[in-house]
Design an enzyme around this catalytic site. Sequence first.
Site, PDB file in Angstrom:
ATOM      1  CB  SER A   1      -9.320   1.158   0.175  1.00 20.03           C
ATOM      2  OG  SER A   1      -8.466   1.559  -1.044  1.00 20.03           O
TER       3      SER A   1
ATOM      4  CG  ASP B   1      -1.931   1.156   1.187  1.00 22.74           C
ATOM      5  OD1 ASP B   1      -2.109   2.001   1.010  1.00 22.74           O
ATOM      6  OD2 ASP B   1      -3.302  -0.195   1.149  1.00 22.74           O
TER       7      ASP B   1
ATOM      8  CG  HIS C   1      -5.095   4.160   1.120  1.00 23.36           C
ATOM      9  ND1 HIS C   1      -4.507   3.162   0.582  1.00 23.36           N
ATOM     10  CD2 HIS C   1      -6.561   3.840   0.487  1.00 23.36           C
ATOM     11  CE1 HIS C   1      -5.283   1.744  -0.012  1.00 23.36           C
ATOM     12  NE2 HIS C   1      -6.567   2.756   0.188  1.00 23.36           N
TER      13      HIS C   1
END
Lengths: 146, 603
Positions: free
Chosen positions: B356, B83, B117
């Site tokens: 996600s 990620d 994230h």
Amino acid sequence: MKKVFLIVAFAVTSQFAVANNADQFKGLTITPVDQLESNQSEVVVNDKTFRTNGANKVVPGLDVFDESGFNAYTVTGEIIVKLSGDVDFEQFNKDNDLIIKQAYKEYYILKSQSNRDLLPLVDALKQLDGVSSVTLELADKGVIQK
Amino acid sequence: MKIKTSLLAASIMLACTPAIAKITDSTFPLVAGDPLVSQQWHLQNTGQTGFSQSAGVAGNDLDLDFTHLMGIKGRGITVSVIDSGVEIDHPDLRANVVDGSINLGDGSNYPQDNNGHGTSVAGLIAATEANGLGGRGVAPHANIVGFNYLPNQTVGNWLVAHGLSEDFRQLDRFTDPRVFNQSYGSTPASPRIHDYSLDPWQELQDTVYQDITEDSHWGRGSVYVKSAGNSFEVYNAYYRGYRILVLPYENNQFFNNQGLPFHNANIASDNNNHWNLVVSALNAEGKLSSYSSVGSNVFVAAPGGEFGEAAPAMVTIDLQGCDAGSNVAGEHGNALHGGTELDPNCDYTGTMNGTSSAAPNTSGAIANLMSANHALNARQIRHILAQTARKTDAEHPGIDLTFENSEGELVTYNAIPAWQQNAAGYNFHQYYGFGAVDVDDAVYQALFSPTTALPEQVITPWQLQTANTEIPDASLTGATSKLAFEQDVTVEAVQVKLNIDHTRLRDLAIELISPSGTRSILMSARTGWLGTTEGGYTNTLMLSNHFYGESAKGEWQLKVIDTDKGSSYTLGYHAALGLVGFNRENNAENGVLKDWSLRVIGH
């Protein structure tokens, strides 16, 4: 004007899923795509023609996009070499300032250590005995968090 | 000691539960000890708000209470978070971090996350349980390693992050990843060509995916989990180097796509290679999240939430501090944000969302499943997930598209079918794959139902069918081609490679019908392509999980239907370009289905 800034923020910085609002586009006129002007340079990478925003040397970090305009890539400086036999990269890498980044089955990933034009390097690699194919890596700029 | 207590409690529950009731259908409270867990609706949905302004619908969650009660929480399973990076020293994560993380920018072992994230993704998988901090992960005893691949995308870094370490060792240690979470992807604006001779990078990627799926961990393999994408309504793409927002336009209305998905999860090469288990997103009502990409290649669905203001998103960890990540100082529509009493240091977020989030919730579920039975191999994991997925949003009616045909008549086409049951008894929906991940049912099956090994997997050679059939413009008639498949294989997935000439691909719906009569939509009408590849679809790969368990032997049919005579088109926006119209003219000539190939992954 504020609305336009909001749209730009959508298009450029969105990291997560975002809500949409049609009001943002009210009052804007639609230009047919064939009426857009183009003044970009061309480079040939991996036997395909790409366009750049002016640059004509293929160096690590260069952004290119394909002839359709729909696919954008960054030249990473890594080269994917597929072998068909034994290859001794030691002297070649020393002469060309390359390192072996990874090796897996018949694939070698070489990386340029300098900011040189990579196309002559690719041509030289293709001349080595035991090399099946040489591909300059183009990282897809469209790959983002989803 | 906690495990022993949990097992004892579970044994008592099992003994006390009437034989006719299904233990996994009962609801057990989650253990206390995390102040935010009561708002983590994806773990146990009681109708809470998740700090947003509305509540979800109770019961629409991962259904993991029985699993956690049993003490099955991912112990011994390592999940790799590929990620933006992972803040591995986050106080609610560090207890579960093991060696193996790499900063792909500087080579250190701290995978710096400048975005937040990946940190939120890692928290969904394995935030620590009962430590008095924040919430918890789906698999709160699983191990985590992280890679900051997204800001450092090169082929060498891809290989390292996806399981081939820099010292070339095999994945065979207990702390090596058995689950790879990929909450990233692309949304191509024109079809991809699937041809290894033109794209050795694609061949290399697919080879690595296959190798590690089949052969890592002494043959048990690993599972690659992939987010489907967030492009149901709009997407971002590049045009001439500008990153544009792409949106549908019909009847002078922005964002009008007749209710149909504007983009399809089946487009990206890493979503249709079979090795990635593709996940769509559910909101707290158990319906498709408004943004979630969908397609016949979706395997399962899992919670992803909405945006965390009007409706619940995910509650998970965030970069530490009120000046980093999603939760920063100031007013916000999510009541957790801005340095509130529950989270004064802004170390958590209530707005994480997207496929996600659906992907790591699935990765955590798989870690639990693997920890329940370490002997299960990657195919058995998929098999159990397919068998136990829950039919969520059961009354979804599908979507009919009404359009004016070339004769000027209004006709109706069933563009997205409602839930279907295939000939092998599996439920399937274009939005949800086999359905919502149900951890308790999956773990129960892994523990208590004898799971015989699946027969050896076969991947049949591509079988080519020439068609050269015209596709009538704006007509339900379509072009149909039939292919006789002789091999008696039980399907796990089917891949199709297409060659179609057509200048407006967004008009086309592409269906594959199995010998048993199951109809799968490989590409839905009104998909928001901006352009073609070499005049249409050129060796374009698509995958369907819809035929799982059916026999492949018999006659397959491919049908291509043109659903528009030019009334809809696609817009792109960037400040430097303005609003740009693509596909404004109808195709001057009828399209042609030239040929197609089919192969089966099965046994």
